[in-house]
Design a protein around this motif. Structure first.
Motif, PDB file in Angstrom:
ATOM      1  N   VAL A  12      35.073  26.551  40.543  1.00 38.39           N
ATOM      2  CA  VAL A  12      34.270  25.373  40.469  1.00 38.39           C
ATOM      3  C   VAL A  12      33.754  25.301  39.125  1.00 38.39           C
ATOM      4  O   VAL A  12      34.004  24.243  38.617  1.00 38.39           O
ATOM      5  CB  VAL A  12      33.101  25.103  41.629  1.00 38.39           C
ATOM      6  N   ALA A  13      33.336  26.075  38.534  1.00 39.22           N
ATOM      7  CA  ALA A  13      32.555  26.018  36.955  1.00 39.22           C
ATOM      8  C   ALA A  13      33.791  25.631  35.823  1.00 39.22           C
ATOM      9  O   ALA A  13      33.725  24.769  35.092  1.00 39.22           O
ATOM     10  CB  ALA A  13      31.818  27.373  36.548  1.00 39.22           C
ATOM     11  N   ILE A  14      34.956  26.320  36.435  1.00 40.31           N
ATOM     12  CA  ILE A  14      36.245  26.262  35.461  1.00 40.31           C
ATOM     13  C   ILE A  14      36.640  24.656  35.457  1.00 40.31           C
ATOM     14  O   ILE A  14      36.889  24.125  34.689  1.00 40.31           O
ATOM     15  CB  ILE A  14      37.352  27.296  35.776  1.00 40.31           C
ATOM     16  N   LEU A  15      36.706  24.326  36.780  1.00 41.76           N
ATOM     17  CA  LEU A  15      37.069  22.815  37.027  1.00 41.76           C
ATOM     18  C   LEU A  15      35.937  21.828  36.631  1.00 41.76           C
ATOM     19  O   LEU A  15      36.555  20.765  35.778  1.00 41.76           O
ATOM     20  CB  LEU A  15      37.353  22.418  38.470  1.00 41.76           C
ATOM     21  N   ASP A  16      34.516  22.131  36.562  1.00 39.56           N
ATOM     22  CA  ASP A  16      33.646  21.261  36.031  1.00 39.56           C
ATOM     23  C   ASP A  16      33.949  21.138  34.372  1.00 39.56           C
ATOM     24  O   ASP A  16      33.799  20.109  33.880  1.00 39.56           O
ATOM     25  CB  ASP A  16      32.449  21.822  36.328  1.00 39.56           C
ATOM     26  N   ALA A  17      34.403  22.334  33.942  1.00 39.29           N
ATOM     27  CA  ALA A  17      34.457  22.425  32.465  1.00 39.29           C
ATOM     28  C   ALA A  17      35.679  21.964  31.823  1.00 39.29           C
ATOM     29  O   ALA A  17      35.818  21.623  30.811  1.00 39.29           O
ATOM     30  CB  ALA A  17      34.155  23.687  31.897  1.00 39.29           C
ATOM     31  N   LEU A  30      43.593  31.110  46.854  1.00 42.36           N
ATOM     32  CA  LEU A  30      42.338  31.581  46.130  1.00 42.36           C
ATOM     33  C   LEU A  30      41.132  31.378  47.177  1.00 42.36           C
ATOM     34  O   LEU A  30      40.044  31.551  46.565  1.00 42.36           O
ATOM     35  CB  LEU A  30      42.001  30.677  45.064  1.00 42.36           C
ATOM     36  N   ILE A  31      41.356  31.667  48.435  1.00 47.11           N
ATOM     37  CA  ILE A  31      40.248  31.697  49.359  1.00 47.11           C
ATOM     38  C   ILE A  31      39.269  32.845  49.153  1.00 47.11           C
ATOM     39  O   ILE A  31      39.787  33.755  48.653  1.00 47.11           O
ATOM     40  CB  ILE A  31      40.534  31.634  50.909  1.00 47.11           C
ATOM     41  N   ASP A  32      37.814  32.398  49.109  1.00 47.56           N
ATOM     42  CA  ASP A  32      36.828  33.655  48.416  1.00 47.56           C
ATOM     43  C   ASP A  32      36.584  34.316  49.797  1.00 47.56           C
ATOM     44  O   ASP A  32      35.988  34.106  50.838  1.00 47.56           O
ATOM     45  CB  ASP A  32      35.697  32.720  48.195  1.00 47.56           C
ATOM     46  N   PRO A  33      37.156  35.592  49.786  1.00 46.73           N
ATOM     47  CA  PRO A  33      36.599  36.798  50.757  1.00 46.73           C
ATOM     48  C   PRO A  33      35.231  36.815  51.110  1.00 46.73           C
ATOM     49  O   PRO A  33      34.817  37.000  52.021  1.00 46.73           O
ATOM     50  CB  PRO A  33      37.072  37.856  50.317  1.00 46.73           C
ATOM     51  N   GLU A  34      34.255  36.771  49.983  1.00 45.84           N
ATOM     52  CA  GLU A  34      32.933  36.793  50.001  1.00 45.84           C
ATOM     53  C   GLU A  34      32.295  35.742  51.170  1.00 45.84           C
ATOM     54  O   GLU A  34      31.417  36.045  51.937  1.00 45.84           O
ATOM     55  CB  GLU A  34      32.119  36.957  48.892  1.00 45.84           C
ATOM     56  N   PRO A  43      42.694  34.882  40.550  1.00 47.89           N
ATOM     57  CA  PRO A  43      42.621  35.712  41.571  1.00 47.89           C
ATOM     58  C   PRO A  43      41.332  36.838  41.561  1.00 47.89           C
ATOM     59  O   PRO A  43      40.848  37.272  42.537  1.00 47.89           O
ATOM     60  CB  PRO A  43      43.914  36.619  41.656  1.00 47.89           C
ATOM     61  N   ARG A  44      40.679  36.898  40.341  1.00 51.26           N
ATOM     62  CA  ARG A  44      39.527  37.764  40.153  1.00 51.26           C
ATOM     63  C   ARG A  44      38.121  37.068  40.456  1.00 51.26           C
ATOM     64  O   ARG A  44      37.135  37.644  40.529  1.00 51.26           O
ATOM     65  CB  ARG A  44      39.634  38.324  38.695  1.00 51.26           C
ATOM     66  N   LEU A  45      38.376  35.531  40.666  1.00 50.70           N
ATOM     67  CA  LEU A  45      37.208  34.679  40.622  1.00 50.70           C
ATOM     68  C   LEU A  45      36.823  34.176  42.012  1.00 50.70           C
ATOM     69  O   LEU A  45      37.461  34.192  42.747  1.00 50.70           O
ATOM     70  CB  LEU A  45      37.327  33.670  39.884  1.00 50.70           C
ATOM     71  N   GLY A  46      35.465  34.136  42.124  1.00 49.86           N
ATOM     72  CA  GLY A  46      34.987  33.610  43.200  1.00 49.86           C
ATOM     73  C   GLY A  46      34.948  32.019  43.234  1.00 49.86           C
ATOM     74  O   GLY A  46      35.308  31.437  42.197  1.00 49.86           O
ATOM     75  N   CYS A  47      34.460  31.340  44.395  1.00 54.12           N
ATOM     76  CA  CYS A  47      34.506  29.995  44.466  1.00 54.12           C
ATOM     77  C   CYS A  47      33.610  29.284  43.458  1.00 54.12           C
ATOM     78  O   CYS A  47      34.109  28.366  42.717  1.00 54.12           O
ATOM     79  CB  CYS A  47      34.118  29.531  45.891  1.00 54.12           C
TER      80      CYS A  47
END
Length: 245
Positions: free
Chosen positions: A222-227, A104-108, A214-218
């Protein structure tokens, strides 16, 4: 001035010790290796897979051939020489080093790092986002010139430096490197978005199956894991292997 050729080189082998053949595990209809390569492709940089000459890694070569991704095969243990061989074969002026256990490395984030390296215009510059841990594990990259890689290949004698590719550079054993860390203020440094153990696999499977990771950025991950602390708890106890282990 001619644009420097910068490529992403990712190291892959299926004989991983903690979770054998981990990059060949599948989720959402793709191997973890395919998820990783798809993320990297979004940087619009050339992507090269550096794998070993072991027959087990014929599997890696097949996946790459199916997707038109070039492969360089070299030593399993002397990964430094494997990276140098990949750089030579593809005439790279500079490299982004990543590892294939980061699906899930963030390409941006990677692309922004490359932009910064280009802007600094210093062949002795080593840029990374993990000299200090501010990102979740699984977002790590390093950028350095091919000239500096070849110098390390010629001069590094420690077994750990041959195995870990960049320690000769970021430990500045030559005394000639300039090191720059690109920090992240988005939090989540305690999280593991890397595929190293069976518990990491559980978390990544859940993120990909249930949240379309796979559609999500870093920041979104992080927000998902925080929640969802129950998800973060799946692999919170895992200790990262130390350099040389």
């Amino acid at each position: 001035m001619e644009q420097l050729k910068i490529g992403i080189v990712t190291q892959v082998r299926v004989t991983s010790t903690r979770l054998p053949a981990k990059v060949m595990l599948t989720v959402a209809g793709r191997t973890y290796l395919e998820h990783h390569l798809a993320r990297l492709a979004r940087t619009d940089l050339p992507v090269i897979v550096a794998t070993t000459t072991n027959h087990q890694d014929d599997l890696v070569v097949q996946v790459c051939e199916d997707h038109g991704i070039p492969v360089f095969r070299g030593s399993e243990d002397d990964v430094l020489s494997r990276f140098a061989g990949a750089a030579r074969e593809h005439d790279l002026d500079a490299l982004v080093r990543v590892t294939s256990d980061c699906p899930l490395i963030d390409p941006e984030i990677v692309a922004a790092g490359v932009d910064r390296w280009r802007a600094e215009n210093d062949p002795d510059l080593y840029i990374s986002n993990c000299l200090e841990r501010t990102y979740p594990r699984g977002m790590d990259f390093e950028i350095f010139s091919a000239a500096r890689l070849y110098d390390a290949e010629a001069r590094a004698t420690l077994k750990a430096d041959r195995e870990h590719v960049t320690s000769y550079l970021h430990q500045n054993r030559s005394g000639e490197m300039r090191l720059l860390n690109l920090p992240w203020t988005g939090g989540g440094a305690q999280y593991r978005l890397t595929l190293d153990t069976a518990d990491d696999w559980k978390l990544l499977d859940a993120l990909i199956e249930d949240f379309d990771a796979p559609r999500l950025g870093c920041a979104e991950l992080v927000a998902i894991l925080d929640a969802h602390p129950e998800l973060a708890a799946l692999n919170a106890h895992i200790e990262q292997k130390k350099l040389g282990e």
